[in-house]
Scaffold this active site. Structure first.
Site, PDB file in Angstrom:
ATOM      1  N   LYS A  93       2.103  -1.709   7.243  1.00  0.00           N
ATOM      2  CA  LYS A  93       2.434  -1.577   5.824  1.00  0.00           C
ATOM      3  C   LYS A  93       3.838  -0.997   5.628  1.00  0.00           C
ATOM      4  O   LYS A  93       4.541  -1.375   4.685  1.00  0.00           O
ATOM      5  CB  LYS A  93       1.384  -0.718   5.114  1.00  0.00           C
ATOM      6  CG  LYS A  93       0.015  -1.381   5.032  1.00  0.00           C
ATOM      7  CD  LYS A  93       0.051  -2.684   4.248  1.00  0.00           C
ATOM      8  CE  LYS A  93      -1.332  -3.250   4.018  1.00  0.00           C
ATOM      9  NZ  LYS A  93      -1.319  -4.489   3.204  1.00  0.00           N
ATOM     10  N   TYR A 141      -2.585  -0.112  10.545  1.00  0.00           N
ATOM     11  CA  TYR A 141      -2.431  -0.266   9.102  1.00  0.00           C
ATOM     12  C   TYR A 141      -1.155   0.412   8.624  1.00  0.00           C
ATOM     13  O   TYR A 141      -0.359  -0.169   7.888  1.00  0.00           O
ATOM     14  CB  TYR A 141      -3.653   0.315   8.386  1.00  0.00           C
ATOM     15  CG  TYR A 141      -3.707  -0.005   6.916  1.00  0.00           C
ATOM     16  CD1 TYR A 141      -4.134  -1.251   6.484  1.00  0.00           C
ATOM     17  CD2 TYR A 141      -3.346   0.939   5.961  1.00  0.00           C
ATOM     18  CE1 TYR A 141      -4.190  -1.559   5.129  1.00  0.00           C
ATOM     19  CE2 TYR A 141      -3.398   0.640   4.607  1.00  0.00           C
ATOM     20  CZ  TYR A 141      -3.819  -0.601   4.201  1.00  0.00           C
ATOM     21  OH  TYR A 141      -3.860  -0.901   2.861  1.00  0.00           O
ATOM     22  N   SER A 174       0.825  -1.207   0.000  1.00  0.00           N
ATOM     23  CA  SER A 174       0.000   0.000   0.000  1.00  0.00           C
ATOM     24  C   SER A 174       0.860   1.258   0.000  1.00  0.00           C
ATOM     25  O   SER A 174       2.004   1.262   0.459  1.00  0.00           O
ATOM     26  CB  SER A 174      -0.942   0.002   1.213  1.00  0.00           C
ATOM     27  OG  SER A 174      -1.447   1.277   1.494  1.00  0.00           O
TER      28      SER A 174
END
Length: 264
Positions: A152, A148, A135
């Site tokens: 990532k 998150y 991402s």
């Protein structure tokens, strides 16, 4: 698909998070390119691509990864490519201990566990390819969920480490870093009852186009075929990444202003 429609002929690939979104698109494109695919997701995959083998399981679990690799080997032969695409968003804010365990387990530790099982064989054979979905949050920072963003970042950093350490021994690494893609993850966040979660996904979708998963999958496989490391389907990400490096304080200040302007 590129002009070389059979460019992955004979290759054996595992794709995680393959029930929908980018994972399903990757599995379909790989099969169309001649690869033999094991598609795995937490739940049952209702419509795997014709010729692919589907498996249900939590790829954050080493035992499930071992089972997936064993299935691929028994059905098709040694695994050539591993697409670590499964991911979870994580709640907004700092998160609980349990939420961190889940987020890191799926978004990062699963990559390490798969690489630990596959890379020694790839080095021995002199070929193999690891493809994590990290991402744009892995290069920049995700508004909303610390879990998150941090997981990532870790996934992208681990991908770089793999390339540095094993790139001269036949192990290719291609790291996918998109922003908004039309996936169940994005759609679920947009419909969330949590205002903070909706703000977080608006920060993504307002920063660039929401792309089709099949377009992102094709760009990713083009990069795999060329042996390229970084896939940035959104050109804005590269400019943001450069600006962040040039003046980090200004970048962080801009992120705070954007966050404040997102509303509920």
């Amino acid at each position: 698909m590129s002009d070389d429609v059979r460019r992955f002929a004979g290759k054996v690939a595992i794709v995680t998070g393959a029930a929908g979104g980018i994972g399903a698109a990757l599995a379909a494109e790989l099969v169309a390119g001649g690869a033999r695919v094991v598609a795995v997701d937490l739940g049952e995959i209702a419509s795997p691509p014709a010729g692919a083998v589907a498996l249900a399981g939590d790829v954050g679990d080493t035992g499930v990864i071992e089972e997936t690799i064993a299935l691929a080997e028994s059905q098709f032969g040694p695994v050539d490519m591993y697409f670590a695409n499964a991911g979870v968003m994580g709640s907004s804010g700092i998160g609980t201990e349990e939420e961190w365990e889940l987020g890191l387990g799926v978004n990062f530790h699963a990559h390490v566990r798969a690489a630990r099982l596959l890379v020694p064989g790839w080095v021995e054979r002199g070929s193999g390819h690891f493809v994590p979905t990290a991402s744009a949050a892995g290069l920049l920072t995700q508004v909303g969920s610390a879990i998150y963003s941090v997981s990532k970042h870790a996934a992208e950093s681990f991908a770089e480490w793999l390339s540095v350490t094993y790139g001269d021994q036949g192990v290719g690494v291609t790291c996918l870093c998109p922003m908004g893609v039309d996936t169940p993850l994005v759609r679920t966040a947009e419909a969330s009852s949590d205002p903070a979660e909706r703000r977080a996904i608006r920060a993504v979708t307002a920063s660039g186009a929401v792309l089709r998963a099949d377009d992102v999958a094709r760009q990713t496989l083009d990069a795999v075929a060329k042996g390229e490391f970084l896939v940035l389907p959104h050109p804005e990400v590269r400019a943001m990444w450069v600006n962040r490096a040039k003046d980090t304080d200004r970048w962080l200040s801009g992120m705070r202003r954007m966050q404040a302007g997102l509303g509920d």
